[in-house]
Scaffold this motif. Structure first.
Motif, PDB file in Angstrom:
ATOM      1  N   VAL A  76       0.854  -1.179   0.000  1.00  0.00           N
ATOM      2  CA  VAL A  76       0.000   0.000   0.000  1.00  0.00           C
ATOM      3  C   VAL A  76       0.890   1.229   0.000  1.00  0.00           C
ATOM      4  CG1 VAL A  76      -1.805   1.237   1.262  1.00  0.00           C
ATOM      5  CG2 VAL A  76      -1.685  -1.270   1.396  1.00  0.00           C
ATOM      6  N   ARG A  77       0.658   2.127  -0.951  1.00  0.00           N
ATOM      7  CA  ARG A  77       1.351   3.413  -1.000  1.00  0.00           C
ATOM      8  C   ARG A  77       0.293   4.491  -1.168  1.00  0.00           C
ATOM      9  NH1 ARG A  77       7.051   3.239  -1.863  1.00  0.00           N
ATOM     10  NH2 ARG A  77       7.762   1.092  -2.196  1.00  0.00           N
ATOM     11  N   CYS A  78       0.630   5.679  -0.694  1.00  0.00           N
ATOM     12  CA  CYS A  78      -0.303   6.797  -0.794  1.00  0.00           C
ATOM     13  C   CYS A  78       0.448   8.037  -1.280  1.00  0.00           C
ATOM     14  CB  CYS A  78      -0.948   7.078   0.567  1.00  0.00           C
ATOM     15  SG  CYS A  78      -1.978   5.709   1.160  1.00  0.00           S
ATOM     16  N   GLU A  79      -0.314   8.997  -1.761  1.00  0.00           N
ATOM     17  CA  GLU A  79       0.299  10.219  -2.280  1.00  0.00           C
ATOM     18  C   GLU A  79       0.923  11.063  -1.186  1.00  0.00           C
ATOM     19  OE1 GLU A  79      -2.139  12.485  -4.896  1.00  0.00           O
ATOM     20  OE2 GLU A  79      -2.603  10.738  -6.149  1.00  0.00           O
ATOM     21  N   ASN A  80       0.454  10.892   0.060  1.00  0.00           N
ATOM     22  CA  ASN A  80       1.016  11.697   1.145  1.00  0.00           C
ATOM     23  C   ASN A  80       0.952  10.897   2.451  1.00  0.00           C
ATOM     24  OD1 ASN A  80      -1.612  12.300   2.522  1.00  0.00           O
ATOM     25  ND2 ASN A  80      -2.016  13.322   0.544  1.00  0.00           N
ATOM     26  N   LEU A  81       1.666  11.400   3.432  1.00  0.00           N
ATOM     27  CA  LEU A  81       1.767  10.707   4.709  1.00  0.00           C
ATOM     28  C   LEU A  81       0.433  10.658   5.449  1.00  0.00           C
ATOM     29  CD1 LEU A  81       3.787   9.230   6.414  1.00  0.00           C
ATOM     30  CD2 LEU A  81       4.477  11.384   7.434  1.00  0.00           C
ATOM     31  N   LEU A  82      -0.388  11.685   5.318  1.00  0.00           N
ATOM     32  CA  LEU A  82      -1.695  11.687   5.976  1.00  0.00           C
ATOM     33  C   LEU A  82      -2.550  10.524   5.476  1.00  0.00           C
ATOM     34  CD1 LEU A  82      -3.767  12.957   7.882  1.00  0.00           C
ATOM     35  CD2 LEU A  82      -4.468  14.435   5.977  1.00  0.00           C
ATOM     36  N   ASP A  83      -2.586  10.314   4.174  1.00  0.00           N
ATOM     37  CA  ASP A  83      -3.388   9.212   3.616  1.00  0.00           C
ATOM     38  C   ASP A  83      -2.828   7.850   4.033  1.00  0.00           C
ATOM     39  OD1 ASP A  83      -5.099  11.033   2.449  1.00  0.00           O
ATOM     40  OD2 ASP A  83      -4.230  10.837   0.434  1.00  0.00           O
ATOM     41  N   LEU A  84      -1.487   7.725   4.086  1.00  0.00           N
ATOM     42  CA  LEU A  84      -0.882   6.465   4.523  1.00  0.00           C
ATOM     43  C   LEU A  84      -1.205   6.209   5.994  1.00  0.00           C
ATOM     44  CD1 LEU A  84       0.886   4.106   3.522  1.00  0.00           C
ATOM     45  CD2 LEU A  84       2.851   5.340   4.460  1.00  0.00           C
ATOM     46  N   THR A  85      -1.181   7.262   6.803  1.00  0.00           N
ATOM     47  CA  THR A  85      -1.536   7.139   8.219  1.00  0.00           C
ATOM     48  C   THR A  85      -3.000   6.736   8.370  1.00  0.00           C
ATOM     49  OG1 THR A  85       0.105   8.803   8.777  1.00  0.00           O
ATOM     50  CG2 THR A  85      -1.586   8.354  10.424  1.00  0.00           C
ATOM     51  N   ARG A  86      -3.862   7.317   7.557  1.00  0.00           N
ATOM     52  CA  ARG A  86      -5.291   6.958   7.591  1.00  0.00           C
ATOM     53  C   ARG A  86      -5.478   5.476   7.240  1.00  0.00           C
ATOM     54  NH1 ARG A  86      -7.268  10.935   4.709  1.00  0.00           N
ATOM     55  NH2 ARG A  86      -7.835  12.124   6.549  1.00  0.00           N
ATOM     56  N   ALA A  87      -4.769   5.009   6.217  1.00  0.00           N
ATOM     57  CA  ALA A  87      -4.854   3.593   5.826  1.00  0.00           C
ATOM     58  C   ALA A  87      -4.372   2.707   6.978  1.00  0.00           C
ATOM     59  CB  ALA A  87      -4.028   3.352   4.570  1.00  0.00           C
ATOM     60  N   ALA A  88      -3.254   3.087   7.611  1.00  0.00           N
ATOM     61  CA  ALA A  88      -2.729   2.307   8.735  1.00  0.00           C
ATOM     62  C   ALA A  88      -3.735   2.278   9.880  1.00  0.00           C
ATOM     63  CB  ALA A  88      -1.397   2.886   9.207  1.00  0.00           C
ATOM     64  N   VAL A 116     -11.105  -7.935   0.100  1.00  0.00           N
ATOM     65  CA  VAL A 116     -11.990  -7.021   0.841  1.00  0.00           C
ATOM     66  C   VAL A 116     -11.195  -5.822   1.352  1.00  0.00           C
ATOM     67  CG1 VAL A 116     -13.474  -6.775   2.869  1.00  0.00           C
ATOM     68  CG2 VAL A 116     -13.614  -8.845   1.463  1.00  0.00           C
ATOM     69  N   LEU A 117     -10.022  -6.094   1.934  1.00  0.00           N
ATOM     70  CA  LEU A 117      -9.181  -4.992   2.410  1.00  0.00           C
ATOM     71  C   LEU A 117      -8.641  -4.177   1.242  1.00  0.00           C
ATOM     72  CD1 LEU A 117      -7.268  -6.798   5.301  1.00  0.00           C
ATOM     73  CD2 LEU A 117      -9.145  -5.146   5.496  1.00  0.00           C
ATOM     74  N   ALA A 118      -8.367  -4.828   0.124  1.00  0.00           N
ATOM     75  CA  ALA A 118      -7.900  -4.104  -1.062  1.00  0.00           C
ATOM     76  C   ALA A 118      -8.966  -3.110  -1.519  1.00  0.00           C
ATOM     77  CB  ALA A 118      -7.547  -5.083  -2.173  1.00  0.00           C
ATOM     78  N   ASP A 119     -10.219  -3.530  -1.540  1.00  0.00           N
ATOM     79  CA  ASP A 119     -11.305  -2.620  -1.931  1.00  0.00           C
ATOM     80  C   ASP A 119     -11.403  -1.443  -0.964  1.00  0.00           C
ATOM     81  OD1 ASP A 119     -11.928  -4.207  -4.102  1.00  0.00           O
ATOM     82  OD2 ASP A 119     -13.667  -5.165  -3.139  1.00  0.00           O
ATOM     83  N   MET A 120     -11.285  -1.708   0.346  1.00  0.00           N
ATOM     84  CA  MET A 120     -11.339  -0.638   1.333  1.00  0.00           C
ATOM     85  C   MET A 120     -10.202   0.357   1.102  1.00  0.00           C
ATOM     86  SD  MET A 120     -10.668  -0.693   5.445  1.00  0.00           S
ATOM     87  CE  MET A 120      -8.915  -0.877   5.170  1.00  0.00           C
ATOM     88  N   LEU A 121      -8.999  -0.163   0.881  1.00  0.00           N
ATOM     89  CA  LEU A 121      -7.832   0.708   0.701  1.00  0.00           C
ATOM     90  C   LEU A 121      -7.935   1.525  -0.584  1.00  0.00           C
ATOM     91  CD1 LEU A 121      -5.236  -1.877   1.970  1.00  0.00           C
ATOM     92  CD2 LEU A 121      -5.745   0.335   3.056  1.00  0.00           C
ATOM     93  N   ARG A 122      -8.429   0.920  -1.641  1.00  0.00           N
ATOM     94  CA  ARG A 122      -8.647   1.690  -2.882  1.00  0.00           C
ATOM     95  C   ARG A 122      -9.652   2.800  -2.631  1.00  0.00           C
ATOM     96  NH1 ARG A 122      -9.018  -3.411  -5.154  1.00  0.00           N
ATOM     97  NH2 ARG A 122      -7.054  -4.067  -6.068  1.00  0.00           N
ATOM     98  N   GLY A 123     -10.691   2.496  -1.839  1.00  0.00           N
ATOM     99  CA  GLY A 123     -11.692   3.506  -1.495  1.00  0.00           C
ATOM    100  C   GLY A 123     -11.104   4.656  -0.688  1.00  0.00           C
ATOM    101  N   LEU A 124     -10.011   4.404   0.012  1.00  0.00           N
ATOM    102  CA  LEU A 124      -9.321   5.456   0.760  1.00  0.00           C
ATOM    103  C   LEU A 124      -8.309   6.202  -0.111  1.00  0.00           C
ATOM    104  CD1 LEU A 124      -8.680   3.512   4.102  1.00  0.00           C
ATOM    105  CD2 LEU A 124     -10.259   5.440   3.766  1.00  0.00           C
ATOM    106  N   GLY A 125      -8.233   5.841  -1.394  1.00  0.00           N
ATOM    107  CA  GLY A 125      -7.333   6.527  -2.316  1.00  0.00           C
ATOM    108  C   GLY A 125      -5.924   5.960  -2.361  1.00  0.00           C
ATOM    109  N   CYS A 126      -5.740   4.760  -1.840  1.00  0.00           N
ATOM    110  CA  CYS A 126      -4.409   4.146  -1.819  1.00  0.00           C
ATOM    111  C   CYS A 126      -4.093   3.503  -3.164  1.00  0.00           C
ATOM    112  CB  CYS A 126      -4.335   3.075  -0.739  1.00  0.00           C
ATOM    113  SG  CYS A 126      -4.669   3.679   0.918  1.00  0.00           S
TER     114      CYS A 126
END
Length: 169
Positions: A76-88, A116-126
């Protein structure tokens, strides 16, 4: 069958290897097969979580090195640290074992591949990628339940402590 009951911290050379998935490395009682094909039984203290590189003392005196088996993972990677923290946060809220790391491209989280977790993470913009790699998630409440070192009866319950801090040395 080779009996393995003790972690080994000495300096003797490794004579055998044992490759296990993360799930297998969380079991204190396990019938398994060494990489050589020899049958073995693990009888380790309850709450033991083996990591790649740990060494064990076998009943025949051999030193067995634990290797982390490659597993199907999501990175899982995100465009910024806030989004990565939200995913975590959302993964932690579901008690999902997560490996935390980073490289020149930034921080990442790794977890067992789960649609299922992949769908959730994509929904969070990951941004997700699939890979096969050894899985070494953060230490945590994978044995003995949620507890802290200052609990009154912490020494009476088996299992790892939930917080493991890096030394500042």
């Amino acid at each position: 069958m080779l009996l393995i009951e003790h972690l080994y911290t000495g300096t003797d050379e490794t004579t055998k290897t044992l490759t296990l998935s993360f799930d297998q490395r969380t079991k204190s009682r396990l019938r398994t097969t060494l990489d050589s094909g020899e049958d073995a039984g693990l009888f380790l203290p309850h709450g033991t979580i083996l990591r790649g590189g740990h060494r064990l003392l076998a009943s025949d005196g051999d030193i067995v090195e634990v290797c982390s088996a490659p597993e199907a993972l999501l990175e899982v990677r995100c465009e910024n640290l806030l989004d990565l923290t939200r995913a975590a946060y959302h993964l932690g809220n579901r008690h999902v074992p997560v490996q935390v790391g980073g490289d020149m491209r930034g921080g990442w989280l790794r977890l067992a591949d789960d649609h299922v977790l992949a769908d959730m993470l994509r929904g969070l913009g990951c941004m997700l990628s699939h890979l096969e790699a050894p899985f070494e998630p953060e230490a945590g409440a994978y044995g003995g339940g949620h507890r802290h070192g200052d609990d009154d009866d912490a020494d009476e319950r088996p299992g790892p402590r939930i917080h493991e801090y890096r030394s500042r040395a």
